[in-house]
Design a protein around this motif. Structure first.
Motif, PDB file in Angstrom:
ATOM      1  N   CYS A   9     180.340 -17.887 -12.414  1.00 16.27           N
ATOM      2  CA  CYS A   9     180.232 -17.051 -11.416  1.00 16.27           C
ATOM      3  C   CYS A   9     181.091 -15.873 -11.610  1.00 16.27           C
ATOM      4  O   CYS A   9     182.380 -16.039 -12.012  1.00 16.27           O
ATOM      5  N   GLU A  10     181.039 -14.721 -10.587  1.00 14.26           N
ATOM      6  CA  GLU A  10     182.126 -13.501 -10.854  1.00 14.26           C
ATOM      7  C   GLU A  10     181.889 -12.986  -9.382  1.00 14.26           C
ATOM      8  O   GLU A  10     180.748 -12.623  -8.765  1.00 14.26           O
ATOM      9  N   HIS A  11     182.977 -12.560  -8.703  1.00 17.67           N
ATOM     10  CA  HIS A  11     182.857 -11.747  -7.637  1.00 17.67           C
ATOM     11  C   HIS A  11     184.134 -10.404  -7.712  1.00 17.67           C
ATOM     12  O   HIS A  11     184.778 -10.678  -7.660  1.00 17.67           O
ATOM     13  N   GLU A  12     183.573  -9.553  -8.615  1.00 14.96           N
ATOM     14  CA  GLU A  12     184.158  -8.320  -8.857  1.00 14.96           C
ATOM     15  C   GLU A  12     185.078  -7.702  -7.801  1.00 14.96           C
ATOM     16  O   GLU A  12     186.315  -7.659  -8.032  1.00 14.96           O
ATOM     17  N   LEU A  24     184.728 -17.735 -11.699  1.00 15.33           N
ATOM     18  CA  LEU A  24     184.654 -18.960 -11.470  1.00 15.33           C
ATOM     19  C   LEU A  24     184.135 -19.759 -12.765  1.00 15.33           C
ATOM     20  O   LEU A  24     183.059 -19.639 -13.491  1.00 15.33           O
ATOM     21  N   ILE A  25     184.797 -20.988 -13.286  1.00 20.87           N
ATOM     22  CA  ILE A  25     184.599 -21.672 -14.403  1.00 20.87           C
ATOM     23  C   ILE A  25     183.969 -22.891 -13.796  1.00 20.87           C
ATOM     24  O   ILE A  25     184.647 -23.464 -12.912  1.00 20.87           O
ATOM     25  N   ALA A  78     174.671 -13.821  -8.390  1.00 16.80           N
ATOM     26  CA  ALA A  78     175.897 -14.472  -8.394  1.00 16.80           C
ATOM     27  C   ALA A  78     176.587 -14.720  -9.688  1.00 16.80           C
ATOM     28  O   ALA A  78     177.645 -15.206  -9.859  1.00 16.80           O
ATOM     29  N   LEU A  79     175.742 -15.114 -10.709  1.00 20.47           N
ATOM     30  CA  LEU A  79     176.274 -15.244 -12.045  1.00 20.47           C
ATOM     31  C   LEU A  79     176.910 -14.538 -12.870  1.00 20.47           C
ATOM     32  O   LEU A  79     176.789 -13.091 -12.511  1.00 20.47           O
ATOM     33  N   PHE A  80     177.756 -14.705 -13.806  1.00 16.07           N
ATOM     34  CA  PHE A  80     178.634 -14.127 -14.543  1.00 16.07           C
ATOM     35  C   PHE A  80     177.839 -13.410 -15.653  1.00 16.07           C
ATOM     36  O   PHE A  80     176.707 -13.822 -16.038  1.00 16.07           O
TER      37      PHE A  80
END
Length: 723
Positions: A636-639, A645-646, A695-697
């Protein structure tokens, strides 16, 4: 006359004619230059509209606008302030100045107030004070926001520089302890953020026996006349018109104004100042204190020194008396504390005052809650925090709290600048968890209530927010230090509140003994002994062994576990292999990697904006780290939070990531384990839920929930991060 003589005569005549014309033009230009020079010599400022010669033609310059308009904000309960606002607006319109009347309850300072620093408007605040010193319901949110901004170190102290304002407070001197406190507070908080007064804060009194002019209406009319006079002066471009009382036409020194106006802050009415002084940009008690500390270089006339020394001596005597009373009361208070059990309270009076100014709601002697910025954001439909993106929490229903303000580290990036106490063991008086939880929920609900009716707040989310569903035990300090942490966690679960507990990895035994929480975090701020000592600055001498033992204890947990990595450029971004080794030691389910948030200058830290990595730099670090840990992938990523998130591959079920949490299922599993006496256990995979695509990278949204609307400030201020 022959032809040659005639031709020569014509040439001479033509030459003399041109010489005459050029001389006349030159003479005219010389006169114009002399006039302009003489005019500029006798005028300090040229009129805003001036003629200019361009290629022999006169052009007009644009007239400079010193005041674009007046915005009148009112906070009214009975309608008096609203009526005054309309009367003032009519008077301003008569001066051909644009005006806007705004209910302060409909105004969002978080979005709009910063724009007034460049708008060239004059902001006028007409605010009433309740008998108990509180603002009206419509003004409560504005006052709360302004107080937090003025006392929060993450706001630049020049945040509102350029904003010009005037304040008229409405109160009743019968309630002497709370007389016009709202108006005075707004005036002080604006000044603390570098806004500029155009005149002294004024006060109207409903008590006809004490009113300066007999009634509050008369008080307002007297102030209105002064305001209009000051407004006209500002429209002409005058900043500080002379009072006419000083020698050689020079205005009184700023130093003298500050001393005289400080009397007003001690309770004197604005009308005790002279009419001329009301036209000046006067100072408050806070400014006077700053001057006494050497904060200004103002020049003081010799004839004023006597008055200034008299004021200073009087203030000193008052401080000594006040400190004597406080000292005696504290002595009695401390004696009472020792009688209670021989242990002192964690929060001292000075610490309580400092934390309260930062927006904490303190509970008992060692706990606190605070409203996260992401709670406010999601209430308005402007997006949630990274926990919403990674794990599906509802940010507007999250309560940020701690049962222990004390910590065993002094991290260089601590967003509280070490205003909280430190220690390696619990040596303070202890409050019961039932009381802490009850007051935490009550304080949290009271903070949420202040958003009722605030512009942009969604009614449905406001109602939901009144019932907390999540608790982030990450506010400040080390919550696992609290001796009754397990009872406190159980109480949260009994109220159907999920638990996200963060520890600094210095208490391995407490981690082993910790009962199941929804998600357990360990801060992994460095990967070597040397860098950990430099970044976390732990108090324990055996900090490195405690750190390693804490990671081993984490690997034994069956519920969801997380490593939290905070990247500090030039401090800990070059230790990839060492980080990979620590991951194999603790075997966390997830690894959060976040760029450090710069929280302003502090004597406690030498970090600067240069230490904050760009989001793409964080992405590059995470990609390289993921290549070194075969059982993990980027999920996931929250720019917006500069965070990724790994996740362990066991949470990738049938090709779909399941990093979100089924909170209802977690509560069921916790109750079942408790009812079975601990024999029925469960793992993090038992309450996992599918992660949405946004929400995914690699998604187009980069972690922003499409159900919300992204808001971009016109004048972007510093990002004030939450948990």
């Amino acid at each position: 006359m022959d032809t040659w003589s005639f031709f020569s005569t014509c040439l001479v005549s033509l030459w003399l004619h041109r010489l005459y014309v050029y001389s006349a033009v030159a003479f005219g230009i010389s006169i114009w230059i002399i006039i302009q020079f003489s005019t500029s010599k006798h005028q300090k400022k040229v009129a805003p509209r001036a003629d200019k010669l361009v290629n022999g033609c006169a052009t007009l310059q644009a007239k400079e606008v010193y005041v674009a308009g007046v915005k009148i904000f009112y906070g009214s309960q009975t309608g008096t302030a609203k009526r005054f606002a309309r009367a003032l607006a009519e008077a301003v319109i008569s001066l051909n100045v644009p005006v806007e009347v705004i209910s302060i309850g409909d105004y969002d300072p978080d979005d709009c107030l910063l724009e007034e620093t460049t708008s060239r408007n004059i902001c006028v605040f007409l605010v009433a004070t309740y008998t108990d010193g509180q603002p009206t319901e419509s003004a409560a949110w504005f006052c709360r926001w302004l107080e937090e901004a003025a006392n929060d170190f993450r706001f630049e102290k020049t945040y509102l520089k350029g904003l010009r304002y005037a304040v008229f407070g409405l109160g009743n001197s019968v309630y002497v302890d709370h007389y016009n406190t709202v108006g005075r507070n707004i005036d002080r908080w604006l000044w603390m953020l570098s806004a500029s007064r155009i005149m002294t804060c004024a006060e109207g009194d409903c008590n006809v026996a004490q009113s300066k002019h007999g009634t509050i209406e008369a008080d307002f009319e007297a102030w209105k006349a002064k305001f209009l006079s000051r407004l006209q002066a500002l429209c002409r471009g005058e900043k500080k018109p002379c009072s006419g009382k000083c020698k050689k036409g020079r205005c009184k020194s700023p130093g003298k104004q500050s001393k005289e106006s400080s009397d007003h802050e001690h309770g004197a009415s604005e009308y005790e100042n002279t009419e001329a002084e009301a036209l000046f940009d006067t100072s408050s008690e806070a400014e006077a204190d700053a001057e006494e500390a050497g904060g200004t270089n103002s020049v003081v006339d010799v004839e004023d020194l006597g008055n200034i020394m008299r004021h200073m001596k009087q203030a000193k005597r008052e401080r000594e008396l006040e400190e004597g009373d406080v000292g005696m009361s504290l002595t009695r208070e401390n004696a009472g504390r020792k009688e209670e059990g021989g242990k002192r309270e964690m929060i001292t009076p000075a610490l309580r005052e400092a934390l309260t100014k930062q927006g904490y709601k303190l509970i008992g002697s060692h706990s606190g809650v605070k409203l996260c910025r992401w709670t406010k954001s999601m209430l308005r439909g402007r997006g949630g925090c990274y926990k919403h993106t990674f794990y599906g929490i509802e940010s507007h229903r999250c309560m940020e709290a701690t049962p222990s303000l004390a910590c065993a580290n002094k991290c260089v990036f601590c967003w509280r600048h070490h205003t909280n106490p430190v220690g390696t063991e619990w040596r303070w008086k202890m409050d019961q968890p039932e009381m802490i939880l009850q007051q935490a929920i009550e304080n949290h609900q009271n903070m949420i209530k202040q958003f009722k009716g605030v512009a942009g707040v969604q009614a449905a989310r406001f109602e939901e927010a009144m019932t907390a569903k999540h608790c982030a035990l990450s506010l400040v300090g080390e919550p696992i230090m609290y001796p009754e942490i397990n009872r406190f966690v159980r109480l949260l679960h009994q109220h159907s509140i999920s638990t996200f507990l963060v520890t600094n990895a210095q208490f391995p035994d407490e981690i082993r003994n910790l009962e199941p929480v929804t998600q357990l975090y360990v801060s992994v701020d460095a990967s070597t002994k040397e860098s950990l000592k430099r970044i976390d600055r732990p108090l324990f001498k055996d900090f490195w062994q405690r750190f390693l033992d804490s990671l081993k204890a984490l690997s034994e947990k069956q519920q969801r576990t997380v490593y939290r990595l905070t990247l500090v450029k030039a401090w800990n971004v070059d230790e990839l292999k060492a980080y990979a080794d620590l991951i194999s030691l603790g075997k966390p389910d997830f690894i959060e990697v976040k760029g450090v948030t710069y929280c302003g200058k502090s004597s406690a830290s030498n970090l600067t904006m240069a230490n904050v990595p760009w989001h793409e730099e964080v992405v590059h670090f995470v990609q390289e780290l993921a290549n070194l840990i075969p059982h993990y992938e980027i999920a996931c990523e929250h720019e917006h939070s500069n965070c990724l998130l790994i996740a362990h591959k066991k949470f990738k079920i049938n090709g779909e990531w399941c990093t979100w949490i089924n909170y209802d299922r977690f509560q069921e599993l916790v109750r079942a384990q408790e009812q079975s006496g601990g024999s029925q256990t469960f793992t993090g995979a038992d309450y996992a839920a599918r992660t949405p695509h946004w929400a995914l990278f690699g998604s187009r949204e980069r972690g922003f929930d499409p159900l919300d609307v992204k808001y971009q400030r016109k004048n972007k201020a510093r990002d004030i991060s939450g948990c």
